[in-house]
Design a protein around this motif. Structure first.
Motif, PDB file in Angstrom:
ATOM      1  N   GLY A 104      26.595  36.160  41.401  1.00 19.39           N
ATOM      2  CA  GLY A 104      25.882  35.940  40.423  1.00 19.39           C
ATOM      3  C   GLY A 104      26.546  34.464  39.655  1.00 19.39           C
ATOM      4  O   GLY A 104      27.126  34.045  40.779  1.00 19.39           O
ATOM      5  N   ALA A 105      26.415  34.238  38.650  1.00 17.70           N
ATOM      6  CA  ALA A 105      27.372  33.382  37.926  1.00 17.70           C
ATOM      7  C   ALA A 105      28.329  33.151  37.964  1.00 17.70           C
ATOM      8  O   ALA A 105      28.823  35.216  37.862  1.00 17.70           O
ATOM      9  CB  ALA A 105      26.368  32.780  36.541  1.00 17.70           C
ATOM     10  N   ARG A 106      28.673  32.016  37.832  1.00 16.31           N
ATOM     11  CA  ARG A 106      30.669  32.935  37.843  1.00 16.31           C
ATOM     12  C   ARG A 106      31.781  32.790  36.452  1.00 16.31           C
ATOM     13  O   ARG A 106      31.015  31.986  36.117  1.00 16.31           O
ATOM     14  CB  ARG A 106      31.407  31.882  39.087  1.00 16.31           C
ATOM     15  N   LEU A 107      32.946  32.754  36.416  1.00 13.97           N
ATOM     16  CA  LEU A 107      33.122  33.188  34.750  1.00 13.97           C
ATOM     17  C   LEU A 107      34.239  31.816  35.206  1.00 13.97           C
ATOM     18  O   LEU A 107      34.908  31.003  35.787  1.00 13.97           O
ATOM     19  CB  LEU A 107      34.222  34.321  34.737  1.00 13.97           C
ATOM     20  N   VAL A 108      34.017  30.678  34.206  1.00  8.47           N
ATOM     21  CA  VAL A 108      34.725  29.305  34.130  1.00  8.47           C
ATOM     22  C   VAL A 108      35.504  30.116  33.217  1.00  8.47           C
ATOM     23  O   VAL A 108      37.178  29.938  33.292  1.00  8.47           O
ATOM     24  CB  VAL A 108      33.859  28.940  33.513  1.00  8.47           C
ATOM     25  N   ALA A 109      35.980  31.107  31.589  1.00  9.04           N
ATOM     26  CA  ALA A 109      37.086  31.331  30.571  1.00  9.04           C
ATOM     27  C   ALA A 109      36.216  32.238  30.177  1.00  9.04           C
ATOM     28  O   ALA A 109      34.417  32.367  30.281  1.00  9.04           O
ATOM     29  CB  ALA A 109      37.223  30.040  30.324  1.00  9.04           C
ATOM     30  N   ALA A 110      36.618  33.054  29.539  1.00  8.54           N
ATOM     31  CA  ALA A 110      36.260  34.061  28.635  1.00  8.54           C
ATOM     32  C   ALA A 110      37.594  33.764  27.484  1.00  8.54           C
ATOM     33  O   ALA A 110      38.795  34.138  27.069  1.00  8.54           O
ATOM     34  CB  ALA A 110      37.014  35.677  29.222  1.00  8.54           C
ATOM     35  N   ASN A 111      36.328  34.599  26.161  1.00  2.77           N
ATOM     36  CA  ASN A 111      37.321  35.231  25.313  1.00  2.77           C
ATOM     37  C   ASN A 111      38.270  33.433  24.780  1.00  2.77           C
ATOM     38  O   ASN A 111      39.094  33.363  24.518  1.00  2.77           O
ATOM     39  CB  ASN A 111      38.647  35.769  24.800  1.00  2.77           C
ATOM     40  N   CYS A 124      34.712  32.108  21.888  1.00  2.00           N
ATOM     41  CA  CYS A 124      33.580  32.308  22.956  1.00  2.00           C
ATOM     42  C   CYS A 124      33.622  33.167  23.138  1.00  2.00           C
ATOM     43  O   CYS A 124      34.642  32.786  24.267  1.00  2.00           O
ATOM     44  CB  CYS A 124      33.326  30.978  23.944  1.00  2.00           C
ATOM     45  N   ASP A 125      32.613  34.129  23.583  1.00  2.00           N
ATOM     46  CA  ASP A 125      33.121  34.843  24.375  1.00  2.00           C
ATOM     47  C   ASP A 125      33.343  34.690  26.281  1.00  2.00           C
ATOM     48  O   ASP A 125      33.786  35.436  27.094  1.00  2.00           O
ATOM     49  CB  ASP A 125      32.116  36.046  24.258  1.00  2.00           C
ATOM     50  N   PHE A 126      31.981  33.978  26.525  1.00  2.51           N
ATOM     51  CA  PHE A 126      32.019  34.144  28.059  1.00  2.51           C
ATOM     52  C   PHE A 126      32.306  32.366  28.214  1.00  2.51           C
ATOM     53  O   PHE A 126      30.780  32.181  28.101  1.00  2.51           O
ATOM     54  CB  PHE A 126      30.811  34.997  28.678  1.00  2.51           C
ATOM     55  N   LEU A 127      32.064  31.293  28.628  1.00  2.00           N
ATOM     56  CA  LEU A 127      32.265  30.318  29.718  1.00  2.00           C
ATOM     57  C   LEU A 127      31.280  30.588  31.420  1.00  2.00           C
ATOM     58  O   LEU A 127      32.531  31.211  31.978  1.00  2.00           O
ATOM     59  CB  LEU A 127      32.639  29.230  29.591  1.00  2.00           C
ATOM     60  N   ARG A 134      24.054  25.314  36.637  1.00  4.67           N
ATOM     61  CA  ARG A 134      23.968  24.765  35.134  1.00  4.67           C
ATOM     62  C   ARG A 134      25.422  25.991  34.198  1.00  4.67           C
ATOM     63  O   ARG A 134      25.739  26.637  35.284  1.00  4.67           O
ATOM     64  CB  ARG A 134      22.929  26.193  34.464  1.00  4.67           C
ATOM     65  N   ARG A 135      25.632  24.942  33.189  1.00  8.96           N
ATOM     66  CA  ARG A 135      26.876  26.155  31.848  1.00  8.96           C
ATOM     67  C   ARG A 135      26.430  26.884  31.219  1.00  8.96           C
ATOM     68  O   ARG A 135      26.350  25.518  30.108  1.00  8.96           O
ATOM     69  CB  ARG A 135      27.733  24.619  31.881  1.00  8.96           C
ATOM     70  N   LEU A 136      26.367  27.438  31.058  1.00  8.98           N
ATOM     71  CA  LEU A 136      26.765  28.387  29.722  1.00  8.98           C
ATOM     72  C   LEU A 136      27.391  29.170  28.921  1.00  8.98           C
ATOM     73  O   LEU A 136      28.779  29.689  29.768  1.00  8.98           O
ATOM     74  CB  LEU A 136      25.480  29.564  30.559  1.00  8.98           C
ATOM     75  N   HIS A 137      27.065  29.618  27.505  1.00  9.13           N
ATOM     76  CA  HIS A 137      28.373  30.235  26.559  1.00  9.13           C
ATOM     77  C   HIS A 137      27.311  30.816  26.545  1.00  9.13           C
ATOM     78  O   HIS A 137      26.100  31.106  25.496  1.00  9.13           O
ATOM     79  CB  HIS A 137      28.449  29.093  25.592  1.00  9.13           C
TER      80      HIS A 137
END
Length: 323
Positions: A104-111, A124-127, A134-137
């Motif tokens: 599914g959605a892919r991780l851009v960055a975490a924490n 921010c927990d997950f980008l 779509r770019r989600l936080h």
């Protein structure tokens, strides 16, 4: 299918396939992705996270989870190296694995920490980026709250078992502080260009005294996972109506309903009296679960869960809720 199982929004075939998962960590991940939210959306700031953009994407995730269930060693190693003790961190660990390797959605960055003048403003927990780009936080929270009030429908009446957390305070912090972080001017300098759509990813269980159904605040999703709580004095009579095979659930087993293998002794089952003796040695609330033997005789499945609390806990909890 029960509303608190990992089946919300899935076609019946896929829901049945998830029920066949046997690895505890994979079941927990499935629960995290597919169980009902604790909250309804809170517009304009409190949008709910949507892990999948289509039914096809959700079905592809089911396929991937079944593959993980067949070969879970890499996931187990990912969890082991994190040395987890907190439920929220365990959930973050599971979701990060899914965003790195799932379909599914892919991780851009975490924490992602946001700082100004040497001070940390928040994290921010997950980008994530969806398949449609779509770019989600996402702000992830996994909570277990006990309803400590009477017949008024107030979010403040939902309190953490150790009386250090309250649902209304958590929601206010999500809406006022955590979700707006990715829209702050300082965030643009971190190398993660947006704009980011902030969404809350709030899962968990709500527990009600002796399994009752008091009025619930409109902010709560009525399909939420639910359990019960009772006092130690009331425990033997309450438990007798639930069954005679019981186990204590450690904190990292608080997500999906549990399955255990082996005979009664190997599965760690207690009868009501034996578990009552064990509970008497605990100083605070303890989560326990009732189990039923599988029809095939190859294990046990959880049928009910809740907290057994000290006899003075209800008065303390009500004072904490009304403070």
């Amino acid at each position: 299918m029960a509303a608190d199982g990992p089946t919300a929004g899935l076609p019946p075939r896929d829901a049945a396939r998830l029920e066949c998962l046997t690895d505890p960590a994979v079941r927990d991940l499935a629960w995290l992705l597919f169980s009902p939210d604790l909250l309804r959306a809170q517009p304009p700031a409190g949008a709910l996270a949507q892990p999948f953009e289509s039914v096809a994407e959700a079905s592809a995730m089911v396929d991937w989870l079944i593959a993980q269930n067949a070969h879970p060693d890499a996931l187990h190693q990912h969890i082991a190296v994190a040395h987890l003790t907190r439920l929220g961190r365990y959930a973050e660990c599971l979701l990060a694995w899914c965003l790195r390797y799932g379909p599914g959605a892919r991780l851009v960055a975490a924490n992602v920490a946001l700082r100004r003048g040497g001070l940390t403003l928040g994290e921010c927990d997950f980008l994530v980026q969806t398949q449609s780009r779509r770019r989600l936080h996402w702000e992830l929270a996994v909570k277990c709250y006990l309803h400590a009030g009477d017949d008024r429908a107030q979010l403040a009446d939902y309190v953490g078992p150790n009386l250090q957390d309250r649902f209304d305070v958590k929601l206010r912090r999500l809406l006022d502080h955590q979700l707006p972080l990715s829209a702050r001017a300082e965030f643009a300098a971190l190398g993660h260009p947006g704009p980011w759509d902030a969404q809350m990813f709030v899962k968990g269980w709500l527990f009600y005294r002796d399994g009752g159904r008091p009025p619930e605040p409109s902010v709560i999703d009525p399909a939420h996972a639910r359990g019960w709580w009772t006092t130690r004095a009331d425990w033997p009579a309450f438990a007798a109506a639930q069954g005679d095979a019981w186990a204590v659930l450690p904190r990292l087993q608080w997500l999906s309903r549990r399955h255990r293998s082996g005979d009664r002794l190997a599965a760690g089952m207690f009868d009501i009296a034996a578990l009552g003796t064990q509970l008497a040695q605990h100083s605070g609330p303890t989560m326990v679960a009732a189990f039923a033997a599988e029809p095939e005789g190859n294990g046990w499945r959880e049928t009910s869960r809740g907290f057994v609390v000290p006899d003075d806990w209800p008065a303390q909890a009500l004072a904490f809720a009304r403070h």
